[in-house]
Motif scaffolding. Structure first.
Motif, PDB file in Angstrom:
ATOM      1  N   LEU A 106      10.811  90.130 -18.603  1.00  0.00           N
ATOM      2  CA  LEU A 106      10.891  91.546 -18.998  1.00  0.00           C
ATOM      3  C   LEU A 106       9.529  92.075 -19.435  1.00  0.00           C
ATOM      4  O   LEU A 106       9.162  93.214 -19.114  1.00  0.00           O
ATOM      5  CB  LEU A 106      11.910  91.728 -20.122  1.00  0.00           C
ATOM      6  N   ASP A 107       8.778  91.255 -20.154  1.00  0.00           N
ATOM      7  CA  ASP A 107       7.434  91.696 -20.590  1.00  0.00           C
ATOM      8  C   ASP A 107       6.545  91.966 -19.371  1.00  0.00           C
ATOM      9  O   ASP A 107       5.770  92.931 -19.342  1.00  0.00           O
ATOM     10  CB  ASP A 107       6.782  90.644 -21.491  1.00  0.00           C
ATOM     11  N   LEU A 108       6.682  91.098 -18.362  1.00  0.00           N
ATOM     12  CA  LEU A 108       5.882  91.272 -17.143  1.00  0.00           C
ATOM     13  C   LEU A 108       6.215  92.609 -16.469  1.00  0.00           C
ATOM     14  O   LEU A 108       5.321  93.368 -16.078  1.00  0.00           O
ATOM     15  CB  LEU A 108       6.173  90.107 -16.186  1.00  0.00           C
ATOM     16  N   TYR A 109       7.502  92.887 -16.360  1.00  0.00           N
ATOM     17  CA  TYR A 109       7.888  94.151 -15.693  1.00  0.00           C
ATOM     18  C   TYR A 109       7.543  95.366 -16.551  1.00  0.00           C
ATOM     19  O   TYR A 109       7.181  96.415 -16.021  1.00  0.00           O
ATOM     20  CB  TYR A 109       9.358  94.104 -15.256  1.00  0.00           C
ATOM     21  N   ASP A 110       7.617  95.218 -17.869  1.00  0.00           N
ATOM     22  CA  ASP A 110       7.148  96.324 -18.735  1.00  0.00           C
ATOM     23  C   ASP A 110       5.684  96.635 -18.429  1.00  0.00           C
ATOM     24  O   ASP A 110       5.292  97.798 -18.325  1.00  0.00           O
ATOM     25  CB  ASP A 110       7.269  95.938 -20.215  1.00  0.00           C
ATOM     26  N   SER A 111       4.896  95.568 -18.257  1.00  0.00           N
ATOM     27  CA  SER A 111       3.462  95.788 -18.020  1.00  0.00           C
ATOM     28  C   SER A 111       3.242  96.432 -16.652  1.00  0.00           C
ATOM     29  O   SER A 111       2.268  97.145 -16.437  1.00  0.00           O
ATOM     30  CB  SER A 111       2.673  94.484 -18.144  1.00  0.00           C
ATOM     31  N   ARG A 112       4.147  96.193 -15.715  1.00  0.00           N
ATOM     32  CA  ARG A 112       4.009  96.797 -14.381  1.00  0.00           C
ATOM     33  C   ARG A 112       4.455  98.264 -14.360  1.00  0.00           C
ATOM     34  O   ARG A 112       3.931  99.063 -13.593  1.00  0.00           O
ATOM     35  CB  ARG A 112       4.834  95.991 -13.369  1.00  0.00           C
ATOM     36  N   ALA A 113       5.444  98.575 -15.178  1.00  0.00           N
ATOM     37  CA  ALA A 113       6.018  99.929 -15.124  1.00  0.00           C
ATOM     38  C   ALA A 113       5.291 100.903 -16.044  1.00  0.00           C
ATOM     39  O   ALA A 113       5.073 102.067 -15.681  1.00  0.00           O
ATOM     40  CB  ALA A 113       7.501  99.871 -15.502  1.00  0.00           C
ATOM     41  N   GLN A 114       4.900 100.422 -17.246  1.00  0.00           N
ATOM     42  CA  GLN A 114       4.299 101.337 -18.226  1.00  0.00           C
ATOM     43  C   GLN A 114       2.996 101.919 -17.693  1.00  0.00           C
ATOM     44  O   GLN A 114       2.181 101.204 -17.126  1.00  0.00           O
ATOM     45  CB  GLN A 114       3.989 100.588 -19.525  1.00  0.00           C
ATOM     46  N   GLY A 115       2.850 103.204 -17.846  1.00  0.00           N
ATOM     47  CA  GLY A 115       1.622 103.853 -17.405  1.00  0.00           C
ATOM     48  C   GLY A 115       1.570 104.076 -15.903  1.00  0.00           C
ATOM     49  O   GLY A 115       0.574 104.604 -15.387  1.00  0.00           O
ATOM     50  N   ALA A 116       2.619 103.684 -15.179  1.00  0.00           N
ATOM     51  CA  ALA A 116       2.581 103.788 -13.713  1.00  0.00           C
ATOM     52  C   ALA A 116       3.649 104.720 -13.155  1.00  0.00           C
ATOM     53  O   ALA A 116       3.407 105.456 -12.203  1.00  0.00           O
ATOM     54  CB  ALA A 116       2.733 102.401 -13.099  1.00  0.00           C
ATOM     55  N   SER A 117       4.836 104.679 -13.747  1.00  0.00           N
ATOM     56  CA  SER A 117       5.960 105.391 -13.139  1.00  0.00           C
ATOM     57  C   SER A 117       5.896 106.889 -13.439  1.00  0.00           C
ATOM     58  O   SER A 117       5.600 107.295 -14.566  1.00  0.00           O
ATOM     59  CB  SER A 117       7.288 104.821 -13.658  1.00  0.00           C
ATOM     60  N   VAL A 118       6.239 107.704 -12.436  1.00  0.00           N
ATOM     61  CA  VAL A 118       6.307 109.153 -12.668  1.00  0.00           C
ATOM     62  C   VAL A 118       7.737 109.589 -13.012  1.00  0.00           C
ATOM     63  O   VAL A 118       7.961 110.762 -13.319  1.00  0.00           O
ATOM     64  CB  VAL A 118       5.784 109.971 -11.455  1.00  0.00           C
TER      65      VAL A 118
END
Ligand code: DUC
Ligand code: ZN
Ligand code: ZN
Length: 485
Positions: A106-118
């Motif tokens: 979950l931490d890994l996916y948080d790092s991928r999504a945060q700051g990226a998703s519109v």
């Protein structure tokens, strides 16, 4: 009352109603539905439809497969494509691979999504390694973080769990109010046929279809429903591709079981004939379960109409047609070595609108239910999926008359092909709002990466699905044994 934005003169549709009204938005929420609303900022929606923004509840974004291949879309490009396609939130998968912890995942996916998703997002957690720690400590922690759906695989050597592990996960999920999702295909049937096909030299992409027989799905759906029934747990069967599988779901639902199903664009709009292309071209149409035939499409439409399926998804699993994706194992790879999946996050809703609503197969209200409302309710996104006072102002304004030809470019994803290239569809989203802010407006991307927020989800609501305690697990009829909660 003053509004930040008013959407004026459109026809609103929800899962139950159609009516003409203005929408007043304040603080990111729907503040009023009425006539004659005014604000400094207005969108003229005359002759347009105002719908809840779509919720794409099955897509693979910034996800590695168990063999290491990465999807082409990350949270920026995947969310942009979703928004152009009429969606204001999505729920991709966060995939635990063997040896990984659940919280680490979950931490890994948080790092991928945060700051990226519109657009706003959550994840369904894929569980491939149900250790004692994962079951007893980490899944409850994931649940407390608002991740209330867990997906398991009954096939794929590096992902699949056995029946006993499945029962453990169903039981933990049930205890915490989470929903277990399942990819239901019989692993042994698939590997047995696949090995025989490859040994006989039948390695081209088209052989992916016979390697995944309909019976593999039917057997696995039956088994998954039986396992869930044994422990009286909720179950969601993803990407159903066979009429018989859908009938098993319908029958289970009729019995009161907590069983739900989904079908996806490719099973309504493509067939296995699309796989039968020269060379490696067929790889573009490889997905699991595989494409079937025209009678199957017709039967799946009937199940959509009849309410067997709660959710209609894209199963966007984007692998480019080059050596970063479909051709990563070379131009002569066998179908067993080619990544499974196809793109569709930007085209799911235009397809369902044009071919479903436009051709009189489903009502506009069914379109809204299948594209947003049911997913919001089932997956616990309380403030999304409908148009009512107090809800998030997640809206999609559609031009029901506009006809466009599908191209790779108008998908706005990171792919270099679309299975629907050249299709002419009528009815397109023109403006999409997330919490009252324009994400896409008249073809222009407005939102910045990071505008989308994580949505913690509430427990699954099984009201109206009474279930049934089997006598062997009922202390009243099993000589007093407490076997499962
Ligand atoms: N299952 C999915 O849900 N998507 C892509 C491939 C697969 O097997
Ligand atoms: Zn799957
Ligand atoms: Zn999928």
């Amino acid at each position: 009352m003053s509004y930040d934005l008013v959407i004026k003169g459109g026809e609103i549709a929800t899962a139950t109603d159609r009516f003409h009204a203005d929408v007043g938005i304040a603080g990111g929420k729907i503040a009023a539905l009425g006539l004659g609303l005014e604000a400094d900022d207005m969108i003229d929606a005359t002759s347009k439809l105002v719908l809840p923004g779509g919720i794409e509840a099955h897509c693979h974004i910034a996800q590695e497969s168990a063999t290491g291949g990465m999807t082409s879309d990350d949270y920026r490009t995947g969310s942009i494509s979703a928004a152009y396609g009429g969606n204001s939130s999505f729920v991709p998968f966060a995939a635990q691979h063997r040896g990984m912890g659940v919280i680490e995942t979950l931490d890994l996916y948080d790092s991928r999504a945060q700051g990226a998703s519109v657009i706003d997002y959550s994840y369904h957690l894929i569980i491939a390694d149900p250790t004692e720690k994962a079951l007893n400590d980490e899944l409850p922690t994931a649940f407390a973080r608002g991740i209330t759906s867990f997906k398991v695989f009954m096939t794929y050597d590096l992902m699949r769990i056995d029946d006993r592990q499945f029962l453990d996960i169903l039981t933990v999920a049930k205890t915490h109010g989470a929903l277990t999702m399942v990819h239901a295909e019989n692993s042994g049937m698939i590997s047995w046929i696949s090995d025989r096909l490859v040994s006989a030299g039948h390695t081209a992409p088209r052989y992916h279809a016979p390697s995944h027989p309909a019976l593999a799905e039917i057997e696995a759906i039956n088994r998954a429903i039986s396992l869930a029934a044994l422990v009286d747990a909720p179950l969601f069967i993803v990407h159903v591709s066979t009429p018989e599988g859908a009938e098993l779901i319908a029958k289970a639902r009729l019995s009161g079981a907590k069983v739900f199903g989904e079908t996806c664009s490719q099973y309504l709009f493509l067939t296995r004939d699309d796989l039968d292309c020269p060379g490696m071209e067929g790889a573009k149409y490889m997905c699991s379960p595989p494409l079937r035939d025209v009678p199957t499409q017709e039967a799946l439409w009937r199940h959509l109409q009849a309410g067997t399926f709660s959710v209609f998804s894209s199963d966007h699993a984007p692998y480019r047609f080059d050596d970063t994706g479909k051709l990563a194992n070379g131009p002569n790879a066998s179908f067993k070595q080619i990544a499974n999946g196809m793109p569709g996050i930007g085209i799911r809703l235009p397809l369902l609108f044009s071919e479903g609503v436009g051709k009189g197969r489903i009502t506009l209200q069914q379109f809204v239910a299948l594209s947003a409302t049911n997913a919001a309710q089932l997956y616990g996104m309380d403030s999304k999926g409908s148009i009512a006072i107090g809800m998030d102002a997640d809206l999609a304004i559609w031009d029901p008359e506009e006809t466009r030809t599908v191209t790779v470019e108008n998908q706005h994803d990171a792919m270099n092909y679309t299975p629907y290239d050249g299709w002419s569809l009528t009815g397109w989203p023109v403006t999409v709002l997330s919490r009252g802010a324009r994400v896409v407006d008249q073809g222009t991307l407005i939102a910045k990466p990071g505008a989308g927020q994580f949505v913690p989800r509430r427990p699954v609501d099984m009201t109206g699905h009474p279930g049934h305690v089997v006598p062997e697990l009922d202390p009243a009829t099993n000589f007093g044994a407490e076997i499962a909660p």
